[in-house]
Motif scaffolding. Structure first.
Motif, PDB file in Angstrom:
ATOM      1  N   GLU A   1      31.318   0.860 -11.838  1.00 21.67           N
ATOM      2  CA  GLU A   1      30.094   0.676 -11.058  1.00 21.67           C
ATOM      3  C   GLU A   1      28.851   0.626 -11.942  1.00 21.67           C
ATOM      4  N   PHE A   2      28.985   1.046 -13.180  1.00 23.30           N
ATOM      5  CA  PHE A   2      27.854   1.004 -14.102  1.00 23.30           C
ATOM      6  C   PHE A   2      28.052  -0.163 -15.065  1.00 23.30           C
ATOM      7  N   SER A   3      27.326  -1.221 -14.818  1.00 24.81           N
ATOM      8  CA  SER A   3      27.452  -2.403 -15.673  1.00 24.81           C
ATOM      9  C   SER A   3      26.635  -2.219 -16.938  1.00 24.81           C
ATOM     10  N   SER A   4      26.880  -3.080 -17.926  1.00 25.55           N
ATOM     11  CA  SER A   4      26.110  -3.018 -19.170  1.00 25.55           C
ATOM     12  C   SER A   4      24.645  -3.324 -18.916  1.00 25.55           C
ATOM     13  N   GLU A   5      24.352  -4.061 -17.822  1.00 20.63           N
ATOM     14  CA  GLU A   5      22.963  -4.389 -17.520  1.00 20.63           C
ATOM     15  C   GLU A   5      22.163  -3.130 -17.197  1.00 20.63           C
ATOM     16  N   ALA A   6      22.867  -2.079 -16.718  1.00 22.81           N
ATOM     17  CA  ALA A   6      22.164  -0.851 -16.359  1.00 22.81           C
ATOM     18  C   ALA A   6      21.551  -0.178 -17.573  1.00 22.81           C
ATOM     19  N   ALA A   7      22.076  -0.522 -18.750  1.00 21.67           N
ATOM     20  CA  ALA A   7      21.578   0.109 -19.966  1.00 21.67           C
ATOM     21  C   ALA A   7      20.450  -0.670 -20.615  1.00 21.67           C
ATOM     22  N   MET A   8      19.962  -1.707 -19.957  1.00 14.70           N
ATOM     23  CA  MET A   8      18.963  -2.557 -20.584  1.00 14.70           C
ATOM     24  C   MET A   8      17.622  -1.850 -20.744  1.00 14.70           C
ATOM     25  N   ALA A   9      17.264  -0.968 -19.855  1.00 11.56           N
ATOM     26  CA  ALA A   9      15.972  -0.276 -19.921  1.00 11.56           C
ATOM     27  C   ALA A   9      16.210   1.220 -20.059  1.00 11.56           C
TER      28      ALA A   9
ATOM     29  N   ASN B   1      14.306   3.721 -19.553  1.00 14.32           N
ATOM     30  CA  ASN B   1      13.753   4.566 -18.500  1.00 14.32           C
ATOM     31  C   ASN B   1      14.460   4.403 -17.167  1.00 14.32           C
ATOM     32  N   SER B   2      15.411   3.455 -17.096  1.00 15.08           N
ATOM     33  CA  SER B   2      16.145   3.271 -15.839  1.00 15.08           C
ATOM     34  C   SER B   2      17.630   3.539 -16.010  1.00 15.08           C
ATOM     35  N   LEU B   3      17.987   4.256 -17.078  1.00 17.93           N
ATOM     36  CA  LEU B   3      19.391   4.621 -17.260  1.00 17.93           C
ATOM     37  C   LEU B   3      19.824   5.545 -16.127  1.00 17.93           C
ATOM     38  N   PRO B   4      21.048   5.386 -15.655  1.00 22.08           N
ATOM     39  CA  PRO B   4      21.513   6.246 -14.549  1.00 22.08           C
ATOM     40  C   PRO B   4      21.555   7.713 -14.958  1.00 22.08           C
TER      41      PRO B   4
ATOM     42  N   LYS C   1      26.545   5.548 -27.945  1.00 20.75           N
ATOM     43  CA  LYS C   1      26.850   6.705 -27.096  1.00 20.75           C
ATOM     44  C   LYS C   1      26.519   6.410 -25.630  1.00 20.75           C
ATOM     45  N   VAL C   2      25.424   5.674 -25.392  1.00 24.86           N
ATOM     46  CA  VAL C   2      25.081   5.279 -24.021  1.00 24.86           C
ATOM     47  C   VAL C   2      26.179   4.397 -23.446  1.00 24.86           C
ATOM     48  N   GLU C   3      26.595   3.408 -24.213  1.00 28.87           N
ATOM     49  CA  GLU C   3      27.633   2.489 -23.749  1.00 28.87           C
ATOM     50  C   GLU C   3      28.936   3.233 -23.460  1.00 28.87           C
ATOM     51  N   ASN C   4      29.302   4.187 -24.315  1.00 29.11           N
ATOM     52  CA  ASN C   4      30.531   4.954 -24.094  1.00 29.11           C
ATOM     53  C   ASN C   4      30.434   5.802 -22.834  1.00 29.11           C
ATOM     54  N   THR C   5      29.261   6.371 -22.606  1.00 29.66           N
ATOM     55  CA  THR C   5      29.066   7.184 -21.402  1.00 29.66           C
ATOM     56  C   THR C   5      29.207   6.338 -20.151  1.00 29.66           C
ATOM     57  N   LEU C   6      28.578   5.164 -20.129  1.00 26.88           N
ATOM     58  CA  LEU C   6      28.653   4.270 -18.977  1.00 26.88           C
ATOM     59  C   LEU C   6      30.081   3.764 -18.773  1.00 26.88           C
ATOM     60  N   SER C   7      30.747   3.456 -19.887  1.00 23.38           N
ATOM     61  CA  SER C   7      32.119   2.957 -19.785  1.00 23.38           C
ATOM     62  C   SER C   7      33.043   4.023 -19.223  1.00 23.38           C
ATOM     63  N   ASP C   8      32.874   5.257 -19.662  1.00 18.58           N
ATOM     64  CA  ASP C   8      33.722   6.346 -19.171  1.00 18.58           C
ATOM     65  C   ASP C   8      33.461   6.650 -17.707  1.00 18.58           C
ATOM     66  N   ALA C   9      32.243   6.325 -17.251  1.00 18.27           N
ATOM     67  CA  ALA C   9      31.867   6.653 -15.870  1.00 18.27           C
ATOM     68  C   ALA C   9      32.486   5.711 -14.849  1.00 18.27           C
ATOM     69  N   GLY C  10      32.922   4.514 -15.283  1.00 17.37           N
ATOM     70  CA  GLY C  10      33.557   3.609 -14.342  1.00 17.37           C
ATOM     71  C   GLY C  10      32.874   2.265 -14.239  1.00 17.37           C
TER      72      GLY C  10
END
Length: 721
Positions: free
Chosen positions: A183-191, A193-196, A172-181
């Protein structure tokens, strides 16, 4: 974990037989007790190697039945097991006295514990999971202790459900980031507590728990539909399986499904499955079926969840294989969503459109292979098929003979017979097929339970093909495949190339309808038992059981270190040997050993082979890694590492042998009327061109042709009948 429930369906060497046991009266009016009496009677008198019903047998049935009912140890408590323990050494006596007390007590307790489990998982899923804390789960449940109390059991459910929801949350996190565009790379989901800020962690975590709850609700609905008789069949098969992994009781409905499968078509996805603790492993993909066409699944993948056309998926962990198959199969045109753990450890959701699976692709087919100015032939034989009601209608031996003749007319200089993934079939076709390549002589020895030995021979002195011959095998080449490969190896008629050894199934089964024993009863159809009655032996005297056939030229593949063979099953019969048959080694090759030595040298220097070996070891490491982090950050790191490692091996799928494959003339003439056939053959040829094993088989044929044929000018082979 018991493996027999699906391996029974990998064994194609089945003949329908009636029974001629000594007369006995079966007058029990309790169907369960009647079945137990009938089946043990047949096992004791008809099995190739009957087991002694003693305390050791009883203890094995005890452990295996509990393991089948509760493989992940999330139902029974340790106090339950202690209570059951008084029956550990009594089951053999119960069987002899047609007593089912042990089954009744375990079944009643299981129903109670499953009812309690419904409350447990709802309690666990009512509270949020914290994916930021450091904790792990061991997904190898075999050596874990049973929970001592409800508190410990709830904790076990908590970890298992957190593990399940973690993958859903990540998706679900990956789908949210993918839908957002972008500018949000998969690396942003690594932590975590630092999810956008666009990721609402609490909402997605709640949705993951709700998805898991819905899945479990549906799973327990399926369990609620099971009747007592369904659980008793499990108990019967636990007893039956102690004799060997290919002996199996078919309840009436299962026997009907078995008959439908043998008829040649069914509606589903076109894959055969094996029960595993974490789901269902794909053991075979049927050519031409939906999975084969889609190319998104492969042997070794494990199905974890099953969903229907976009509905919430049902977790099949701990589910009976038959029930999982019922969820997967369905009418033509409907869609099934499979959550799959790939052999490389990654998890994907794969949607498959069900279709009528025709077994046409299980028939022999051939192609010509061009290498520079030389032309060779390749025959693919997925199984040794036969119409038992009319042998002349269609069988593997006559079809292969036709393909050999067509390849000869095309002017080929050598033939590759591909038996990889061939699970076996008719013994008669093996003997006839061997006769295409030798003058005459024994092909296989068969010994029955009374130690009576039969030698099956080719008595026709004509040889249809006397040119160079290579046989390709792998770990899934079984039974009849092993007989043919072994005979050609013992005669030194062919070079065998492939895995370190083949599957190692050297036994024969017969299907005996139980109604043939009880001529009249008030319980209706009693089903049937598939019974091991004979054993295969090579003409050199060695059994193919467990040891299989060891390749002349060993080439690693990605399954080299994964447990797939007969030796990895529960309760297999042992290896032994008998006196050899009288046979003479083939005299058509001058220097057989040189061709083998040249091939081994090429393989040792081939970087592609090194990469295949590296991939095989990595896959084994992935399967052996049973401690999984429930921390989201660690989970993501592990997933990214697995993906990068998997990408490293993608070049294996892009290999190009530079060989050219073409259909024979008779087949190309069919393409205008059958575009599906053209698609199948185009895909087959494309895959063959990427197949380093086929490439090496052609190289060996060339060595045999140039160096090993006695006559400098190859004689035309005489046409065999």
């Amino acid at each position: 974990m018991k493996r027999n429930f699906t391996l029974a369906f990998l064994v194609i060497l089945v003949a329908v037989a009636s029974c001629s046991f000594t007369s006995k009266s079966f007058e029990n009016d309790d169907k369960d007790k009647l079945l137990l009496d009938l089946i043990t009677y047949v096992l004791e008198r008809g099995h190739y190697e009957p087991k002694n019903l003693n305390d050791g047998f009883s203890s094995n049935v005890f452990d295996d039945f509990i393991d089948i009912l509760d493989p992940t140890k999330r139902y029974f408590l340790s106090s339950d097991i202690r209570e059951f323990e008084k029956y550990r050494f009594q089951i053999d006596d119960e069987i002899k006295n047609t007593d089912i007390t042990f089954f009744n007590i375990v079944y009643q307790r299981l129903m109670k514990r499953m009812g309690e489990a419904k409350d447990l998982y709802k309690e666990v899923l009512s509270q949020p999971f914290d994916y930021s804390i450091e904790e792990t789960i061991n997904i190898d449940y075999r050596d874990q202790e049973y929970a001592s109390n409800r508190k410990q059991l709830k904790e076990r459910w908590r970890k298992q459900l957190k593990y399940n929801t973690l993958a859903i949350f990540d998706g679900k996190v990956e789908n949210t980031l993918s839908d957002a565009g972008d500018e949000f790379s998969s690396e942003a989901a690594m932590a975590i507590n630092s999810l956008p800020s666009i990721v609402d962690k609490n909402q997605l975590e709640e949705e993951a728990r709700e998805n898991t709850k819905n899945t479990l609700d549906e799973y327990f609905d399926v369990l609620d539909d099971l009747e007592r008789k369904d659980w008793f069949v499990q108990y019967i098969n636990t007893i039956v399986d102690e004799f060997d992994p290919h002996t199996f009781y078919f309840a009436p409905d299962d026997k009907e499904k078995f008959d439908i499968g043998m008829s040649g078509k069914f509606e589903g996805i076109g894959a055969r499955l094996q029960k595993k603790p974490e789901g269902a492993r794909i053991m075979e993909i049927i050519s031409g079926g939906p999975v084969w066409r889609d190319q998104s699944l492969e042997v070794g993948d494990e199905i974890l969840k099953v969903g229907q056309a976009g509905e919430e998926a049902i977790d099949i962990v701990g589910m009976r294989l038959d029930d999982a198959i019922k969820l997967i199969k369905g009418p033509k045109g409907t869609i099934v969503d499979l959550t799959v753990r790939k052999v490389d450890g990654t998890i994907e959701v794969v949607s498959i459109t069900r279709d009528v699976v025709l077994l046409e692709e299980s028939y022999a087919k051939s192609a010509t292979v061009k290498q520079e100015d030389h032309q060779y032939g390749l025959i693919n034989l997925p199984k040794f098929y036969v119409d038992f009601e009319d042998y002349t209608e269609r069988n593997a031996a006559t079809d292969v003979a036709k393909e050999v003749e067509r390849l000869k007319e095309a002017g080929v200089e050598g033939i590759v017979l591909d038996l990889r993934d061939n699970g076996g079939g008719s013994l008669k076709t093996v003997v006839e097929m061997a006769g295409l390549f030798i003058k005459d002589g024994p092909v296989v020895q068969v010994r029955s339970s009374g130690q009576r030995k039969e030698v099956h021979e080719d008595k026709d002195e004509r040889i249809q093909w006397d040119g160079p011959l290579v046989i390709l095998v792998n770990e899934l080449s079984a039974s009849a495949s092993e007989i043919l490969a072994a005979a050609m190896q013992d005669y030194k008629r062919a070079v065998v190339i492939g895995s370190k050894q083949t599957f190692g199934k050297g036994t024969v089964q017969n299907v005996i309808p139980l109604d043939n024993i009880v001529r009249s009863n008030e319980h209706g159809d009693l089903g049937a038992i598939k019974l091991t009655t004979q054993k295969f032996y090579r003409i050199n005297g060695g059994s193919t059981q467990l040891e299989g056939v060891k390749s002349d030229i060993v080439v690693p593949d990605r399954y080299s270190y994964i447990d797939l063979g007969e030796r990895d099953q529960e309760n297999p019969l042992g290896w032994d040997k008998i006196s050899p048959a009288d046979y003479e080694i083939w005299e058509g090759y001058i220097d057989f050993e040189t061709a083998v030595a040249n091939s081994k040298k090429r393989m040792a220097e081939n970087p592609q082979i090194e990469l295949i070996e590296e991939n095989a070891k990595w896959l084994k490491e992935q399967q052996d890694e049973t401690i999984v982090s429930l921390n989201y950050n660690a989970y993501k790191v592990r997933g990214e590492q697995a993906k990068k490692r998997s990408d490293h091996f993608k070049s294996l799928r892009e290999y190009d042998s530079k060989l050219t494959f073409e259909s024979l003339k008779y087949e190309t003439e069919l393409f205008t009327q059958d575009p599906v056939l053209r698609e199948k053959r185009d895909r087959w040829h494309k895959n063959l061109a990427k197949d380093i094993y086929v490439e090496e088989a052609i190289n060996v044929l060339r060595d045999l042709q140039l160096n090993n044929i006695k006559s400098s000018e190859r004689k035309l082979a005489s046409v065999k009948g």
